[in-house]
Design a protein around this motif. Structure first.
Motif, PDB file in Angstrom:
ATOM      1  N   HIS A 134       0.831  -1.208   0.000  1.00  0.00           N
ATOM      2  CA  HIS A 134       0.000   0.000   0.000  1.00  0.00           C
ATOM      3  C   HIS A 134       0.868   1.262   0.000  1.00  0.00           C
ATOM      4  N   GLY A 135       1.962   1.220  -0.756  1.00  0.00           N
ATOM      5  CA  GLY A 135       2.828   2.385  -0.886  1.00  0.00           C
ATOM      6  C   GLY A 135       3.721   2.663   0.304  1.00  0.00           C
ATOM      7  N   ARG A 136       3.750   1.743   1.291  1.00  0.00           N
ATOM      8  CA  ARG A 136       4.532   1.974   2.505  1.00  0.00           C
ATOM      9  C   ARG A 136       5.622   0.913   2.623  1.00  0.00           C
ATOM     10  N   PRO A 137       6.898   1.321   2.819  1.00  0.00           N
ATOM     11  CA  PRO A 137       7.956   0.321   2.978  1.00  0.00           C
ATOM     12  C   PRO A 137       7.809  -0.425   4.303  1.00  0.00           C
ATOM     13  N   ILE A 138       7.941  -1.736   4.241  1.00  0.00           N
ATOM     14  CA  ILE A 138       7.821  -2.595   5.418  1.00  0.00           C
ATOM     15  C   ILE A 138       9.068  -3.464   5.508  1.00  0.00           C
ATOM     16  N   GLY A 139       9.727  -3.456   6.651  1.00  0.00           N
ATOM     17  CA  GLY A 139      10.877  -4.325   6.856  1.00  0.00           C
ATOM     18  C   GLY A 139      10.428  -5.758   7.082  1.00  0.00           C
ATOM     19  N   ILE A 140      11.125  -6.708   6.435  1.00  0.00           N
ATOM     20  CA  ILE A 140      10.785  -8.125   6.609  1.00  0.00           C
ATOM     21  C   ILE A 140      10.881  -8.520   8.077  1.00  0.00           C
ATOM     22  N   VAL A 141      11.748  -7.844   8.826  1.00  0.00           N
ATOM     23  CA  VAL A 141      11.896  -8.149  10.258  1.00  0.00           C
ATOM     24  C   VAL A 141      10.567  -7.970  10.990  1.00  0.00           C
ATOM     25  N   GLN A 142       9.683  -7.073  10.497  1.00  0.00           N
ATOM     26  CA  GLN A 142       8.380  -6.891  11.149  1.00  0.00           C
ATOM     27  C   GLN A 142       7.517  -8.139  11.002  1.00  0.00           C
ATOM     28  N   PHE A 143       7.591  -8.786   9.828  1.00  0.00           N
ATOM     29  CA  PHE A 143       6.853 -10.036   9.645  1.00  0.00           C
ATOM     30  C   PHE A 143       7.361 -11.107  10.613  1.00  0.00           C
ATOM     31  N   GLU A 144       8.689 -11.201  10.718  1.00  0.00           N
ATOM     32  CA  GLU A 144       9.281 -12.209  11.598  1.00  0.00           C
ATOM     33  C   GLU A 144       8.890 -11.964  13.050  1.00  0.00           C
ATOM     34  N   LEU A 145       8.845 -10.699  13.436  1.00  0.00           N
ATOM     35  CA  LEU A 145       8.493 -10.359  14.817  1.00  0.00           C
ATOM     36  C   LEU A 145       7.048 -10.756  15.114  1.00  0.00           C
ATOM     37  N   ILE A 146       6.135 -10.491  14.179  1.00  0.00           N
ATOM     38  CA  ILE A 146       4.736 -10.884  14.361  1.00  0.00           C
ATOM     39  C   ILE A 146       4.626 -12.388  14.566  1.00  0.00           C
ATOM     40  N   LEU A 147       5.279 -13.141  13.690  1.00  0.00           N
ATOM     41  CA  LEU A 147       5.165 -14.598  13.742  1.00  0.00           C
ATOM     42  C   LEU A 147       5.848 -15.182  14.977  1.00  0.00           C
ATOM     43  N   THR A 165      15.231 -22.289   5.640  1.00  0.00           N
ATOM     44  CA  THR A 165      13.999 -21.877   4.980  1.00  0.00           C
ATOM     45  C   THR A 165      14.094 -20.401   4.617  1.00  0.00           C
ATOM     46  N   LYS A 166      13.807 -20.070   3.370  1.00  0.00           N
ATOM     47  CA  LYS A 166      13.790 -18.661   2.967  1.00  0.00           C
ATOM     48  C   LYS A 166      12.552 -18.019   3.561  1.00  0.00           C
ATOM     49  N   VAL A 167      12.746 -16.975   4.361  1.00  0.00           N
ATOM     50  CA  VAL A 167      11.643 -16.376   5.108  1.00  0.00           C
ATOM     51  C   VAL A 167      10.688 -15.624   4.194  1.00  0.00           C
ATOM     52  N   PHE A 168      11.212 -14.902   3.200  1.00  0.00           N
ATOM     53  CA  PHE A 168      10.364 -14.031   2.384  1.00  0.00           C
ATOM     54  C   PHE A 168      10.631 -14.258   0.905  1.00  0.00           C
ATOM     55  N   ILE A 169       9.558 -14.393   0.137  1.00  0.00           N
ATOM     56  CA  ILE A 169       9.641 -14.530  -1.311  1.00  0.00           C
ATOM     57  C   ILE A 169       8.751 -13.472  -1.938  1.00  0.00           C
TER      58      ILE A 169
END
Length: 286
Positions: free
Chosen positions: A196-209, A275-279
């Protein structure tokens, strides 16, 4: 005593006595043969990436009628050990399961103790700092970038080397009474995506999970198109529809996207056993 200890290693070949080494190619091509060899060798310690050892456990659950394997200790490295994976390995192999933290450039930086709450830093060998984005030191309990200084390389000492991880120094002393500081790792730095036009660090996904680590063996996040995500999950027995709903809600709150969640039996892993975290599948279509 250490030289007499039988060690089985997945993926990394160390020059030490009483070692039974298994390549990751063996894991791909003939995983049952690894089980056969583990049963014969009877290792005291099994080491490898969390993904590789969890894959061995997965194959073992399918083949338990053929094999009987007990491993007293398991030590994972190279990637984050999810609590669901720890519980699985404990139950499957009747093992005490630990993890260690390190990087290829310097070796092992810290290890877990019996409390399994953070890594005790090898402070006789490393100076470990947690800093903000400008390199300013942060207090214990504050999350930031991890820097490591390491002086045992006579050719090129590492001074405030940015290892690429985020984490924090745990402020409380450890109940085990080991006096060294502990560090908790909270994801890799660097890679970002745009939603949605906003940069998101992959680390944020990892933190949620990581909040749901007891319910997830391993995960992979896939960007399907400009503003949608799929989260592929190998679930534990603790994964329920309620957990799925809370996970979607957490993604919606933090990154503004409610992902599709797909439960799978396995995830592909690299030739290093990770395992590759983000694709990002949108890049493949460019």
């Amino acid at each position: 005593v250490i030289n007499d200890m039988k060690v089985a290693e997945l993926g990394v070949k160390y020059p030490r006595p009483n070692l039974r080494y298994f390549s990751l190619g063996d894991l791909n091509s003939d995983s049952e043969n690894i089980l056969r060899e583990l049963q014969r060798f009877k290792p005291y310690l099994l080491e490898g990436s969390a993904t590789a050892i969890a894959e061995i456990a997965r194959v073992y659950t399918k083949s338990k009628s053929k094999f009987k394997i007990r491993i007293p200790f398991i030590n994972t490295h190279s990637e984050t050990l999810m609590e669901g994976e720890r519980e699985l390995l404990q139950n499957i192999f009747s093992a005490e399961v630990y993890s260690r933290y390190g990087i290829g450039e310097t070796g092992v930086i810290g290890v877990e103790c019996e409390t399994k709450n953070g890594f005790h830093i090898h402070e006789e060998s490393f100076i470990v700092e947690v800093v903000d984005e400008m390199g300013n030191p942060l207090a214990a309990g504050q999350r930031g970038r991890i820097l490591v200084s390491f002086f045992y390389n006579d050719v090129m000492p590492f001074l405030r080397y940015a290892v690429g991880d985020y984490g924090m120094i745990i402020p409380e002393p450890c109940p085990c009474d080991i006096p060294t500081r502990r560090i908790r790792i909270e994801g890799r730095a660097g890679e970002t995506t745009v939603l949605h036009g906003r940069p998101i660090g992959i680390v944020q996904f990892e933190l949620i999970l990581s909040y749901f680590s007891n319910s997830i063996l391993r995960f992979q996040i896939v960007k399907k198109d400009a503003d949608s995500l799929e989260v592929r999950i190998i679930p534990t027995t603790h994964f329920t529809p309620d957990v799925m709903g809370k996970l979607r809600q957490e993604f919606e709150t933090v990154v503004g996207v409610s992902p599709d969640i797909t439960l799978v039996n396995t995830l592909p892993y690299s030739n290093r056993g990770k395992t590759k975290v983000f694709i990002d599948e949108t890049r493949r279509r460019c």
